[in-house]
Each structure stands twice: as structure tokens, then as C-alpha cells.
Design an enzyme around this catalytic site. Structure first.
Site, PDB file in Angstrom:
ATOM      1  N   SER A 171       0.840  -1.188   0.000  1.00 28.07           N
ATOM      2  CA  SER A 171       0.000   0.000   0.000  1.00 28.07           C
ATOM      3  C   SER A 171       0.877   1.240   0.000  1.00 28.07           C
ATOM      4  O   SER A 171       2.036   1.200   0.448  1.00 28.07           O
ATOM      5  CB  SER A 171      -0.893   0.010   1.253  1.00 28.07           C
ATOM      6  OG  SER A 171      -1.523   1.255   1.431  1.00 28.07           O
ATOM      7  N   TYR A 204      -2.751  -0.839  10.504  1.00 30.02           N
ATOM      8  CA  TYR A 204      -2.748  -1.188   9.078  1.00 30.02           C
ATOM      9  C   TYR A 204      -1.453  -0.749   8.408  1.00 30.02           C
ATOM     10  O   TYR A 204      -0.799  -1.527   7.707  1.00 30.02           O
ATOM     11  CB  TYR A 204      -3.949  -0.525   8.395  1.00 30.02           C
ATOM     12  CG  TYR A 204      -4.008  -0.735   6.899  1.00 30.02           C
ATOM     13  CD1 TYR A 204      -4.514  -1.904   6.361  1.00 30.02           C
ATOM     14  CD2 TYR A 204      -3.565   0.268   6.029  1.00 30.02           C
ATOM     15  CE1 TYR A 204      -4.583  -2.093   4.989  1.00 30.02           C
ATOM     16  CE2 TYR A 204      -3.621   0.084   4.653  1.00 30.02           C
ATOM     17  CZ  TYR A 204      -4.133  -1.093   4.139  1.00 30.02           C
ATOM     18  OH  TYR A 204      -4.185  -1.271   2.784  1.00 30.02           O
TER      19      TYR A 204
END
Length: 678
Positions: free
Chosen positions: A555, A568
Site C-alpha cells: 500500500s 494497518y
């Protein structure tokens, strides 16, 4: 379709091809003769409709038929230059074609056109080939069928064989068909129904005779210690051996694989005649063109350790390659095509099963099915007589036939990911689904791995069925489930080449609201999960020795400090560094490890649909339905990132163009300056 004879032909072909007792996949051909009005002259013209080259009877359609003028085809007999030059007649068939559409005529076209019957079937039934390959096949044919079926000594398919069968039919008015030595059967009739009835009568009569008169154990007694392993142990052993076996079968060029442990195979592998019969090879051309002239047989009992078996397989592979080279050298002429590869297409492991290989999963599966046909043929021949296939010299004439070489050259160029086996985690939705779809479209065999087995199987079915994709259940946090899914992968497709670590989830919370459980859950799925999948996959990739790819869907948050996202983003940063670490460690094995860093992918995302989208929208103070537009507007390109864009990056990273790239992260974020790599 306007002609009833052609319509009847397709219906008959589909019925015959639907039952494997009648013929194998893509084996045999059928024809019908009839009359149409020539659109040029307005006069009636006699035509031959015949299954074209490369087609399959069970799925035959009008497009798979070659259509020829019967007068021109039969006229070729006047200019036939003799058996030594009969290959020239294949080109001549093109001058007999009627109209502009239809399939290319096959090498058996002359058989159908020259035989004086309105309908002709040429089939490869196990029972018929058993008689055709028996040492006393001619006597058996007379004993079983009397004067209704005539023996035809072995002759390579072609124009001369067509002339031979036409003459035999003319000289034997009571005959309804013939047994072609070493090859198969041909039957005929005045109507489509009569031809089909005669074909089935020959097949069923041969099968019944073998069942009634055959000796009870044609393959000999079971060899003590070579009995099949229990199913769970058998499949575990197969999965352990699969990477090595695929490496051996892919020495010359990469191959996809298939594993079979059916009762027919396991029984054959347990019998005392296994090695002697396997060494004789297959006989029917359709068989050995797909299975090679003979298989590689592991000569160790299933009680041998995996390590012992691997060592012995490698030794036998060297011997197999030397023997195949000797076979080529013994029969090749200066006009022969170059050797196409010396690796086995069939590998037999007693107590475990059969591994078969080909240019794709379907070809590998069909090769295994053909060897099962060959086992049935050998059983029938040995039950009544002695199995006596055609000679290696004749096999070579067909395997390295100029016409077969031309057929291979006409095949389309393989897609970029052909023969590659890809495992994608979290692939039932969102990015994972898009990646699986793209890789399948580029020729890969794909394993759709997901927590939800039913959804995974549904996606796999949409990708094209089990020859293209399978769905498996995988909880990436469970090492046993990961290993089981990878075992299922190598048994389904022969091995593993490409892994995409995509499984993930997110809980959007600030530091003080993030619980220990939140932290553990996200790190278990993405950091630990990626580690477990990569570790299990690396065992296969290293053992195969064929290189490979591991891709992490990380990401932009792995390098960008987004708000309220501690667990996350930290897990994604862990994944990002795994890319670098594994690129260094696995590089010596030819395994490339790269990553993709997307921005928020809203549409189609399972993560966003599960609450993450609502949390992120709340963080940014916007309605959830505007989240995709919001993400797009903060990028340099002002474009929303979709799952397909991430799939494009995976395709490029794992394709041939970036063969020298590893340790790289590709941003797929439409341009987020704060996430630029440094």
C-alpha cells in the site's frame, strides 16, 4: 446448416464423442456424403463433410467440418504418386475444398472420401485398439467378428490407407468395418444411424469378448510393497514429489501438469508387468503424440523416503533423456525436424499415481487421459494375447512427420503467462479477483485462494473452469491451511510459479483507540500471513528450480503516514520490507520478489465494503459514497484507482519484460507525492 446429411453427422459425432468408451478426446473423425446445388453452376454437386484437423467429436460444430467436392477428392487417385510421396496429397486436398469456410482437412480425409459409403466413422476405442495391438490381432478379428469386420495391417494414416480401406470394403460386401492394426477401427453405413450402429457394435462386441475370454490378471500379480498408499498419505507424497517431477518434465521448456491417482492407474502401477509394458510404449498415434513413446517409471516402492525417490527420479530422468536422444538419433534422417525435447510427458510413481504434462493444463490433463486409454488397451491385449504396439521406427515417422511439424507450427503463439501457475490470496473479490482474472486471461493457471471457499470456487468457475482455475480455502494466518492450499495447487497444476500476497483487512482507528487485538489481527493477516504464504511457496519454487515470482500487494501507506491508521500502515510497512528481504534471499534461485503500492481502491473492494470505507470517510469528513472521488482528487493525475489498475501492475511485474527486476515497489496511486519512494 441446410444439408441434412451434415446435420446428422454433427449429431452422430457428438453422441459418439460424448462417451469415452468410443473414442478419446480429439481422437478419430467422422464424415457424411451428400448433395447440394452449386451456387455457381446451379447443378447438383456431391460433397464430403468430414471432421477437420484438430477438432473433437464430442464438441463438434459446423465450423469444425471440412467440406470438399467428392469428385475432385476421388480424382486425386489418378494423380497419386505412390506411398513414398503421399504427403503431397495433403496439400492437394486444399484444391478439393468447397466454399470458403470450414476447418482444414485432416490426414484421414482420404479414408472418408475414398470409401464407398455415405457415412464413415474412424474411432479410437480402448476395446478396438486392444484387438488392434494384440500380437495375433488378425486372428482375433476373424474369431470375434467373422466376415463382418476385416483386419487391415498397420499403415501410417494417409492417402494410401484410404485406398486400402476402400479396396477392402469393395472386396468384402458383408463387412461393416475394419480393425486397423496398431491404430483403431473404422465403420461405415448407408445412413448416419447405420454407421453409428455399426461403430457401437464393433466397440461393444470387442469389449464383451475381452470381458468373457480374457485372463483374469493380464498385468500379472500385485508386487508386494507396491500397493497403493492410503489416500491421504498418497496425496501428501504426490504433493511432496510434484515440484521435482515438474522440474524434470520442464528441463527443455516449462510445462503445466496434472495428477491422476484413479484406480486404473494405481492398479497398473502395482503389477509385475508394469515396467515391461511401460517400456513398450503406446501404439495409437493419438496416444503417443500426447504421451511420448513411453513414460518415465519410478522403480522404487512407495515405502521409499521422499528424499530417496527424488534422488532416483533425477537419475532416471538423465537416463530417459539419453534414451530419447538415442531414439531420435536412430530414426532421424537429414529431413527430420529438430528434436522437440527429451523430457517425459508421463511420469508413473508406484503407490502414488501418474503425473502428466503439456503446454497448458488441458493438454496435460488430456495426456493423462490418453495414458489411461493406453493402460486399458494394454490390459485388453494382454488379456487375450500379448501386447504388441507398432515399432519405434513407425512411431518416429509419425511423431516427427513433416505434417505433424507443420500442424505444430500453425498453433498460435503462447500467451505471456502460459504454463505459469499462479496462487492469489484474498482472490474472491476486489484486487485479488482482478489479479486472478488478468493472469488467467494471459494464459496462467490460477488458484483463487480465499477464506470463503464458495466464493473462491465461483470466481474460478467464471475464469474458465478447472483447466484454467480452481478455488481453495485459505486462512493465511494458519500455516497448516497455507500448506494444504499449496499442496492442492501443485496437484491441480503440477507446480507453482507465481504468488500474489493480496489477502488483507483494515480497521481505521487512531492510536488510542487501537486495541491489542486490532493490532494482532492486522499483523496476523498481512505481515504473518504473507510470511507464511511466501515461506510455503518458496519451498516449491526452490525445489522446482524454474525461478518464479512473489508479489506483495502492499500500500502507499507502507511509506506514507496516513491519519488514524497505525496498525494497518505498520503491517503494510512490514510487507514492504519483506519484499526487499526475500528479493535478496531468493534471488539466487531465480525468484523475483516485488511489490505494488496502491492508493485506496474503493470500487469492488472487500475491505472498503466491510466498514473500512465508512471509517476512512469519517476520518476525512466526507460521505462514504464520495470516497473514491475524494481519493482521486488528492492525486496528481486526478484519477480513481480501480482493482484492474493493480492487476495491470502485477501482470507487468510477472511478465517477460521485467525479467531482471526484483526488490521493486510500483506505486499504483495516480500520483501521491507524499508516497513517492525514496
Amino acid at each position: 446448416m441446410t444439408n441434412q446429411a451434415a446435420a446428422d453427422l454433427i449429431a452422430r459425432s457428438n453422441r459418439l464423442g460424448a462417451d469415452p468408451k468410443n473414442t478419446n478426446y480429439a481422437g478419430g473423425n467422422t464424415s457424411a456424403k451428400g448433395t447440394e446445388t452449386d451456387p455457381v453452376t446451379g447443378e447438383p454437386v456431391e460433397l464430403l463433410w468430414v471432421k477437420g484437423s484438430g477438432g473433437d467429436l464430442g464438441t463438434l460444430t459446423e465450423a469444425g467440418l471440412a467440406v470438399l467436392r467428392l469428385d475432385r477428392l476421388r480424382g486425386l487417385a489418378k494423380v497419386y504418386p505412390g506411398v513414398e510421396r503421399e504427403d503431397e496429397m495433403v496439400t492437394a486436398l486444399d484444391h478439393c475444398l468447397y466454399g470458403g469456410a470450414g476447418a482444414a482437412p485432416s490426414i484421414d480425409t482420404a479414408m472418408h472420401g475414398l470409401v464407398d459409403a455415405a457415412h464413415v466413422d474412424h474411432l479410437h476405442p480402448d476395446s478396438g485398439i486392444a484387438i488392434a495391438t494384440a500380437a495375433d490381432g488378425e486372428k482375433l478379428t476373424e474369431r470375434i467378428f467373422g466376415d463382418r469386420v476385416v483386419w487391415v495391417p498397420w499403415r501410417r494414416p494417409g492417402f494410401q490407407l484410404g485406398l486400402d480401406i476402400a479396396e477392402i470394403k469393395a472386396r468384402n460386401p458383408r463387412a461393416v468395418g475394419c480393425v486397423l492394426g496398431g491404430h483403431g477401427i473404422t465403420a461405415w453405413g448407408d445412413t448416419s444411424e447405420e454407421s453409428e450402429r455399426n461403430s457401437l457394435w464393433i466397440i461393444d462386441t470387442a469389449a464383451a469378448y475381452i470381458a468373457e475370454h480374457g485372463r483374469p490378471e493380464p498385468f500379472g500379480a500385485v508386487v508386494p510393497g507396491y500397493e497403493p498408499l492410503p489416500e491421504a498419505e498418497r496425496r501428501a507424497r504426490a504433493a511432496a514429489l510434484a515440484p521435482t517431477i515438474r522440474a524434470l518434465a520442464s528441463h527443455d521448456r516449462p510445462q503445466a501438469g496434472h495428477f491422476t491417482d484413479g484406480e486404473v492407474v494405481l492398479d497398473f502401477l502395482s503389477r509385475e508387468k508394469l515396467r515391461s509394458l511401460a517400456a513398450l510404449g503406446t501404439s495409437c498415434p493419438d496416444h503417443f503424440l500426447r504421451t511420448k513413446v513411453r513414460p518415465l517409471v519410478l522403480d522404487l516402492p512407495p515405502s521409499a523416503s521422499v528424499e530417496e525417490s527424488i534422488t532416483r527420479l533425477r537419475e532416471l530422468h538423465e537416463r530417459y533423456r539419453a534414451d530419447y536422444q538415442a531414439y531420435y538419433d536412430a530414426h532421424a534422417t537429414e529431413d527430420s525436424p529438430a528434436i522437440r525435447g527429451a523430457d517425459p510427458a508421463i511420469v508413473l510413481v508406484p503407490g502414488v499415481g501418474m503425473f502428466s504434462f503439456g503446454r497448458d493444463k488441458q493438454t496435460a490433463r488430456v495426456a493423462g487421459e490418453f495414458y489411461v486409454n493406453a493402460i486399458n488397451v494394454m490390459r485388453g491385449a494382454e488379456a487375450l494375447s500379448t501386447y504388441a504396439p507398432i515399432s519405434d521406427a513407425e512411431k518416429f515417422r509419425i511423431e516427427y512427420w513433416a505434417l505433424e511439424e507443420a500442424k505444430l507450427r500453425r498453433m498460435p503463439k503462447p500467451k505471456s503467462h502460459a504454463t505459469r501457475v499462479a496462487l492469489v490470496t484474498g482472490a474472491a473479490s476486489g484486487i485479488g479477483r482482478a489479479v486472478a482474472t488478468r493472469l488467467a486471461a494471459e494464459g496462467a493457471c490460477v488458484v483463487v485462494a480465499d477464506l470463503d471457499l464458495e466464493k473462491a470456487r465461483a470466481v474460478a468457475a467464471e475464469l474458465g473452469g478447472t483447466d484454467v482455475a480452481i478455488g481453495v480455502r485459505m486462512n493465511v494466518t494458519d500455516a497448516a491451511q497455507v500448506r494444504a492450499a499449496i499442496d492442492e495447487t501443485v496437484l491441480a497444476f503440477g507446480g507453482l510459479d507465481l504468488v500474489v500476497n493480496n489477502a488483507g483487512l483494515s480497521l481505521s482507528k487512531p492510536l488510542l483507540e487501537t486495541t491489542e487485538a486490532d493490532w494482532d489481527l492486522q499483523h496476523d493477516v498481512m505481515a504473518k500471513g504473507s510470511f507464511l504464504v511466501s515461506k510455503a511457496a518458496a519451498r516449491v519454487l526452490v525445489e522446482q528450480g524454474l525461478g518464479g515470482d512473489i508479489v506483495y500487494i502492499s500500500s502507499k501507506n507502507s511509506v506514507f503516514a496516513g491519519p488514524n491508521n497505525i496498525a494497518y500502515s505498520a503491517a503494510k510497512a512490514d510487507q514492504a520490507h519483506q519484499v526487499r528481504l526475500l528479493a535478496v534471499e531468493l534471488g539466487e534461485h531465480g525468484v523475483r520478489v516485488n511489490g505494488v503500492n496502491p492508493d485506496g481502491v474503493v470500487r469492488g473492494s472487500g475491505i472498503f465494503a466491510s466498514g473500512w470505507g465508512a471509517n476512512r470517510a469519517k476520518t476525512y469528513g466526507i460521505p462514504e459514497e464520495d470516497l473514491g472521488t475524494f481519493y482521486a482528487q488528492r492525486t496528481i493525475l486526478k484519477r480513481e484507482v480501480l482493482p484492474e489498475h493493480v492487476a495491470n501492475a502485477v501482470f507487468v511485474l510477472t511478465g517477460p519484460e521485467l525479467s531482471h527486476t526484483t526488490g521493486l515497489h510500483i506505486p499504483v496511486d495516480a500520483g501521491v507525492a507524499t508516497a513517492f519512494l525514496r
